[in-house]
Design a protein around this motif. Structure first.
Motif, PDB file in Angstrom:
ATOM      1  N   ALA A  93       0.819  -1.210   0.000  1.00 47.93           N
ATOM      2  CA  ALA A  93       0.000   0.000   0.000  1.00 47.93           C
ATOM      3  C   ALA A  93       0.858   1.267   0.000  1.00 47.93           C
ATOM      4  O   ALA A  93       0.354   2.355  -0.258  1.00 47.93           O
ATOM      5  N   VAL A  94       2.161   1.119   0.282  1.00 52.09           N
ATOM      6  CA  VAL A  94       3.038   2.289   0.369  1.00 52.09           C
ATOM      7  C   VAL A  94       3.572   2.644  -1.013  1.00 52.09           C
ATOM      8  O   VAL A  94       4.106   1.790  -1.710  1.00 52.09           O
ATOM      9  N   THR A  95       3.408   3.897  -1.415  1.00 58.49           N
ATOM     10  CA  THR A  95       4.053   4.357  -2.635  1.00 58.49           C
ATOM     11  C   THR A  95       5.355   5.015  -2.214  1.00 58.49           C
ATOM     12  O   THR A  95       5.371   6.144  -1.739  1.00 58.49           O
ATOM     13  N   ALA A  96       6.449   4.268  -2.358  1.00 55.56           N
ATOM     14  CA  ALA A  96       7.742   4.747  -1.868  1.00 55.56           C
ATOM     15  C   ALA A  96       8.301   5.833  -2.774  1.00 55.56           C
ATOM     16  O   ALA A  96       8.944   6.773  -2.316  1.00 55.56           O
ATOM     17  N   VAL A  97       8.075   5.692  -4.084  1.00 58.53           N
ATOM     18  CA  VAL A  97       8.519   6.696  -5.049  1.00 58.53           C
ATOM     19  C   VAL A  97       7.332   6.996  -5.956  1.00 58.53           C
ATOM     20  O   VAL A  97       6.744   6.089  -6.538  1.00 58.53           O
ATOM     21  N   GLY A 122      15.705  14.367   2.488  1.00 60.59           N
ATOM     22  CA  GLY A 122      14.328  14.098   2.895  1.00 60.59           C
ATOM     23  C   GLY A 122      14.310  13.399   4.231  1.00 60.59           C
ATOM     24  O   GLY A 122      15.319  12.831   4.661  1.00 60.59           O
ATOM     25  N   ALA A 123      13.158  13.443   4.886  1.00 62.17           N
ATOM     26  CA  ALA A 123      13.021  12.796   6.181  1.00 62.17           C
ATOM     27  C   ALA A 123      13.170  11.291   6.008  1.00 62.17           C
ATOM     28  O   ALA A 123      13.028  10.754   4.908  1.00 62.17           O
ATOM     29  N   SER A 124      13.451  10.601   7.098  1.00 58.55           N
ATOM     30  CA  SER A 124      13.595   9.152   7.064  1.00 58.55           C
ATOM     31  C   SER A 124      12.297   8.509   6.575  1.00 58.55           C
ATOM     32  O   SER A 124      11.216   8.889   7.003  1.00 58.55           O
ATOM     33  N   GLY A 125      12.418   7.578   5.640  1.00 50.20           N
ATOM     34  CA  GLY A 125      11.243   6.863   5.147  1.00 50.20           C
ATOM     35  C   GLY A 125      10.539   7.534   3.985  1.00 50.20           C
ATOM     36  O   GLY A 125       9.479   7.079   3.567  1.00 50.20           O
ATOM     37  N   CYS A 126      11.120   8.601   3.420  1.00 49.34           N
ATOM     38  CA  CYS A 126      10.425   9.318   2.355  1.00 49.34           C
ATOM     39  C   CYS A 126      10.670   8.683   0.986  1.00 49.34           C
ATOM     40  O   CYS A 126      10.072   9.079  -0.002  1.00 49.34           O
ATOM     41  N   GLY A 127      11.586   7.703   0.902  1.00 51.83           N
ATOM     42  CA  GLY A 127      11.785   7.007  -0.360  1.00 51.83           C
ATOM     43  C   GLY A 127      13.135   7.257  -1.022  1.00 51.83           C
ATOM     44  O   GLY A 127      13.350   6.840  -2.159  1.00 51.83           O
ATOM     45  N   LYS A 128      14.069   7.886  -0.302  1.00 52.66           N
ATOM     46  CA  LYS A 128      15.370   8.210  -0.889  1.00 52.66           C
ATOM     47  C   LYS A 128      16.133   6.956  -1.292  1.00 52.66           C
ATOM     48  O   LYS A 128      16.618   6.838  -2.415  1.00 52.66           O
ATOM     49  N   THR A 129      16.237   6.022  -0.335  1.00 53.26           N
ATOM     50  CA  THR A 129      16.990   4.799  -0.622  1.00 53.26           C
ATOM     51  C   THR A 129      16.358   4.038  -1.777  1.00 53.26           C
ATOM     52  O   THR A 129      17.067   3.522  -2.652  1.00 53.26           O
ATOM     53  N   THR A 130      15.034   3.988  -1.807  1.00 53.37           N
ATOM     54  CA  THR A 130      14.347   3.253  -2.866  1.00 53.37           C
ATOM     55  C   THR A 130      14.665   3.858  -4.226  1.00 53.37           C
ATOM     56  O   THR A 130      14.940   3.137  -5.191  1.00 53.37           O
ATOM     57  N   LEU A 131      14.662   5.182  -4.308  1.00 50.59           N
ATOM     58  CA  LEU A 131      14.972   5.851  -5.576  1.00 50.59           C
ATOM     59  C   LEU A 131      16.378   5.469  -6.038  1.00 50.59           C
ATOM     60  O   LEU A 131      16.613   5.129  -7.200  1.00 50.59           O
TER      61      LEU A 131
HETATM   62  N1  ADP Z   1      11.627  -3.859   0.572  1.00 45.85           N
HETATM   63  C1  ADP Z   1      10.611  -3.124   1.070  1.00 45.85           C
HETATM   64  N2  ADP Z   1       9.426  -3.704   1.365  1.00 45.85           N
HETATM   65  C2  ADP Z   1       8.403  -2.984   1.858  1.00 45.85           C
HETATM   66  N3  ADP Z   1       8.447  -1.659   2.095  1.00 45.85           N
HETATM   67  C3  ADP Z   1       9.598  -1.017   1.814  1.00 45.85           C
HETATM   68  C4  ADP Z   1      10.736  -1.715   1.302  1.00 45.85           C
HETATM   69  N4  ADP Z   1      11.732  -0.819   1.129  1.00 45.85           N
HETATM   70  C5  ADP Z   1      11.239   0.380   1.520  1.00 45.85           C
HETATM   71  N5  ADP Z   1       9.968   0.271   1.935  1.00 45.85           N
HETATM   72  C6  ADP Z   1       9.111   1.369   2.393  1.00 45.85           C
HETATM   73  O1  ADP Z   1       9.203   2.415   1.460  1.00 45.85           O
HETATM   74  C7  ADP Z   1       9.296   3.668   2.115  1.00 45.85           C
HETATM   75  C8  ADP Z   1      10.558   4.375   1.701  1.00 45.85           C
HETATM   76  O2  ADP Z   1      11.668   3.708   2.241  1.00 45.85           O
HETATM   77  P1  ADP Z   1      13.171   4.152   1.968  1.00 45.85           P
HETATM   78  O3  ADP Z   1      13.367   4.330   0.517  1.00 45.85           O
HETATM   79  O4  ADP Z   1      14.067   3.187   2.638  1.00 45.85           O
HETATM   80  O5  ADP Z   1      13.234   5.558   2.705  1.00 45.85           O
HETATM   81  P2  ADP Z   1      14.476   6.471   3.112  1.00 45.85           P
HETATM   82  O6  ADP Z   1      15.710   5.901   2.504  1.00 45.85           O
HETATM   83  O7  ADP Z   1      14.133   7.824   2.597  1.00 45.85           O
HETATM   84  O8  ADP Z   1      14.532   6.466   4.610  1.00 45.85           O
HETATM   85  C9  ADP Z   1       9.189   3.384   3.596  1.00 45.85           C
HETATM   86  O9  ADP Z   1       7.860   3.575   3.986  1.00 45.85           O
HETATM   87  C10 ADP Z   1       9.589   1.946   3.708  1.00 45.85           C
HETATM   88  O10 ADP Z   1       8.942   1.355   4.786  1.00 45.85           O
END
Ligand code: ADP
Ligand code: MG
Lengths: 302, 397
Positions: free
Chosen positions: B49-53, B70-79
């Protein structure tokens, strides 16, 4: 540290040594004394030469190693040792080949399934070991389940006659000892940091290269633990060769059992046990030294 | 293209003063003929349900030092992980040198990443860690040895090549991770929170070393961080991310002085925000009324405003002046009482209550430019706050 805490610590350290002394060294001494005795029609059925520390000189002067000498003189015994070593080694290798992919798949499975998968691996322990080996006899015997299935599918036209062969022993052994390989492997693979594999891929490693250079070396402790847990009991195994094996699968465990219960030659049986222990302890001690040396090398900087 | 990072401010320069004028020479993002090295086009990534990016479009240019804040959990790592090839976008495309790499597996992408956890191989020595990528390339042994030595020198770890990672300090491990990711000389290096595990002093020193390294190697850097000082210090351009969306992509000084909206203004630096109602617009000069303050006036070029409209106005603490006497200007001033003085060494943060005891607090910062210990302001002083027409910022929601 206060004196009472120091004393408490000494007691704590002493407990495992006490345990080892009481339940390993003492029985070992008794068995060793038996091995250096003569068989006799008595109860227990042996006449000890070693009567106590007082007669140590006399005992050493008349030291009689005939039981040990027999083990090397009679082909039955040393060939049984070799058979045991071969079958145990084959069992360990097969268990590794089957167990590694199994453990790998378990560790890679979604976390919520992993508990269930571990449960499935240890599930067979809930049934008696003996019954499970008997079940294999039923599966492997001519016109048993396996033959019926293969012939029913048209894959074979006549019974395989697997029962009472070394292959049957191997199947039974691998089946029985597989969990002891899978569990330590799973434990190490499950702890492996997945970002290490990503780092490897990031640096250009194909999945195969990442496995060879990262996963495999880091799971080496699990491989060694699993191999030891399979190899050590496998080498002394006697139920499986007895129930599934034939005349050519004379494993040393079976010989020991026969000497002890059928021939009632306790001194010879004890000698067999002592040599078996040496066969096992020597390679294990070497392995231990190698691991210590490795840890030591990693411990000191340049 | 000049070397943008040579002209950065020294570490002891005052905080948050824009070095923009010297940095302006390097701005390929404003050159129509410049070709981006990386392009995200409407990229979407969902986890359940989470749209990470969320529909991210972004172009990075060769030799750029780009920070994603960005704040923690905003999707930076995912991008970043989508760029490295560890996550597949649900929609959109990612281009590297103009080629869509969405379907290219991670090990074939000419991009390297420094992991947040460093992800050093614990069973390999420092030298073997650094050599890992070179060995996968199949370079000849002497060449690998030469490159490893070069990398060790680059990150100042000469002589530590035979150590194992667990025999190193946190700062040294960070350098090994950096050396390992640079060893293959990637055109693009991704750094995920590279300094998060370092203590403050080391972090500041490392920031400047990283900038020097980047300008020396000419590599494009994309750094992910949740530390705004870090992003502003290092980046040529930065993006502010919130809940999967990029809110603003601009050089740090523009992000600070001309934030795109209220979230960016509040996330980057301190700001006093109040609601105001527009009274009149005369060219660029807007006059408005704000509760507790009264008449205010500010310049506004970008946002079209109409009389009667309600807007959020932002005032940075350092743009407000503090005085005991009433300033002569007719607007942009308010009386208040000092409630709190926070001494920070280089500056002092003063909280002023306006509109009486039940009013609201405004933050004002004063630069401590002299060593005088006796301060001109004290608790419970009655003071005047005032500001220029350039100070007020209109903050779209
Ligand atoms: N492998 C994954 N499975 C499920 N949710 C994920 C996964 N990776 C990241 N998320 C969710 O995606 C969002 C963004 O995460 P992330 O990119 O790690 O943020 P950041 O690096 O900005 O702290 C968060 O809500 C995180 O819980
Ligand atoms: Mg992150």
């Amino acid at each position: 540290m206060s004196r009472s805490a120091g004393a408490a610590r000494r007691v704590l350290v002493a407990i495992p040594y006490l345990w080892l002394g009481l339940f390993f060294l003492l029985p070992f001494a008794i068995v060793l004394r038996m091995a250096l005795s003569d068989a006799a029609t008595a109860l227990p059925p042996y006449a000890p030469h070693f009567e106590g520390p007082g007669q140590l000189g006399a005992f050493l002067a008349a030291l009689d190693l005939e039981n040990l000498q027999l083990l090397f003189a009679d082909a039955l015994y040393w060939q049984s040792y070799l058979t045991s070593l071969r079958i145990a080694a084959l069992t360990t290798l097969s268990a590794l080949m089957i167990g590694y992919p199994l453990a790998y798949a378990m560790a890679a499975a979604p976390r919520r399934w992993q508990g269930l998968l571990v449960l499935l691996v240890i599930l067979p322990f809930w049934t008696s070991f003996l019954i499970r080996v008997y079940a294999w006899a039923g599966i492997l015997r001519p016109d048993g389940l396996l033959d019926a299935a293969l012939m029913g599918l048209g894959l074979t036209s006549e019974p395989l006659r697997l029962l009472n062969t070394e292959a049957a022993v191997l199947i039974g052994m691998v089946y029985s000892y597989l969990p002891f390989m899978v569990l330590p492997l799973y434990a190490t693979l499950q702890k492996l940091d997945p970002s290490l594999l990503e780092a490897a891929a990031d640096l250009g490693a194909t999945p195969a290269a990442a496995f060879r250079t990262v996963t495999l070396p880091l799971s080496l402790p699990g491989i060694l633990a699993g191999a030891a847990l399979v190899f050590i009991p496998a080498i002394g195994e006697f139920v499986i060769p007895d129930l599934l094996g034939g005349p050519e699968t004379g494993m040393i465990g079976k010989v020991l059992w026969t000497e002890f219960f059928s021939n009632r030659d306790w001194p010879l049986a004890s000698a067999v046990a002592i040599v078996l222990l040496l066969v096992l302890v020597l390679p294990l001690a070497l392995l231990q030294r190698w691991q210590m040396a490795r840890a030591g090398r990693a411990g000191d900087g340049p | 293209m000049s070397e943008p990072n040579r002209a950065r401010p020294a570490p002891d320069a005052p905080r948050r003063v824009s070095p923009g004028s010297v940095r302006r020479a390097f701005q390929p993002w404003n050159e129509p003929q410049a070709r981006p090295i990386v392009e995200f086009r409407q990229v979407v990534k969902r986890f359940g349900a989470v749209t990470a990016v969320d529909h991210v479009s972004l172009a990075l240019y060769p030799r750029e030092f780009f920070a994603l804040l960005g704040a923690s959990g905003c999707g930076k790592t995912t991008l970043m992980r989508m760029l490295a090839g560890f996550e597949t976008p649900d929609a959109g495309e990612i281009l590297l040198d103009g080629v869509d790499i969405t379907a290219v597996p991670a090990h074939l992408r000419p991009v390297n990443m420094m992991f947040q956890s460093y992800a050093l191989f614990p069973h390999l020595s420092v030298a073997d860690n650094i050599a890992y990528g070179l060995k996968r390339e199949g370079l000849p042994r002497p060449e690998i040895a030469r490159r490893v030595e070069e990398m060790l020198a680059l990150v100042k770890l000469e002589g530590l090549g035979r150590r194992k990672p667990d025999q190193l300090s946190g700062g040294q491990r960070q350098r090994v991770a950096l050396a390992r990711s640079l060893a293959k000389r990637p055109k693009l290096l991704l750094l995920d929170e590279p300094m998060a595990a370092l203590d403050r002093k080391l972090r500041e020193a490392t920031q400047f070393e990283l900038m020097d390294l980047q300008s020396e190697l000419g590599t494009t850097f994309m750094v992910v961080t949740h530390d705004q000082d870090e992003a502003m210090t290092m980046a040529d351009r930065m993006a502010v991310m919130e809940r999967g969306r990029l809110l603003q992509i601009a050089p740090p000084d523009l992000i600070y002085e001309a934030p795109a909206n209220r979230y960016v203004a509040e996330f980057v630096g301190d700001i006093n925000v109040f609601e105001a109602r527009i009274r009149a617009v005369e060219g660029e000069l807007v006059s408005a009324d704000a509760p507790l303050i009264g008449a205010i006036a500010f310049d506004e070029e970008a946002v079209r405003l109409a009389a009667g409209e309600s807007v959020a106005i932002g005032l940075r603490p350092e743009k407000i002046m503090l005085s005991h006497e009433e300033p002569p200007q007719p607007v942009n001033k308010v009386r208040g009482e000092i409630w709190d003085i926070g001494y920070l060494g280089d500056m002092t943060m003063v909280q002023v209550m306006i509109g009486g005891d039940a009013g609201r607090l405004l933050k004002v910062s004063l630069t401590n430019s002299t060593r005088r210990i006796a301060r001109p302001f004290a608790w419970e002083d009655e003071v005047w706050l005032s500001w220029d027409v350039e100070a007020g910022l209109v903050l779209p929601p």
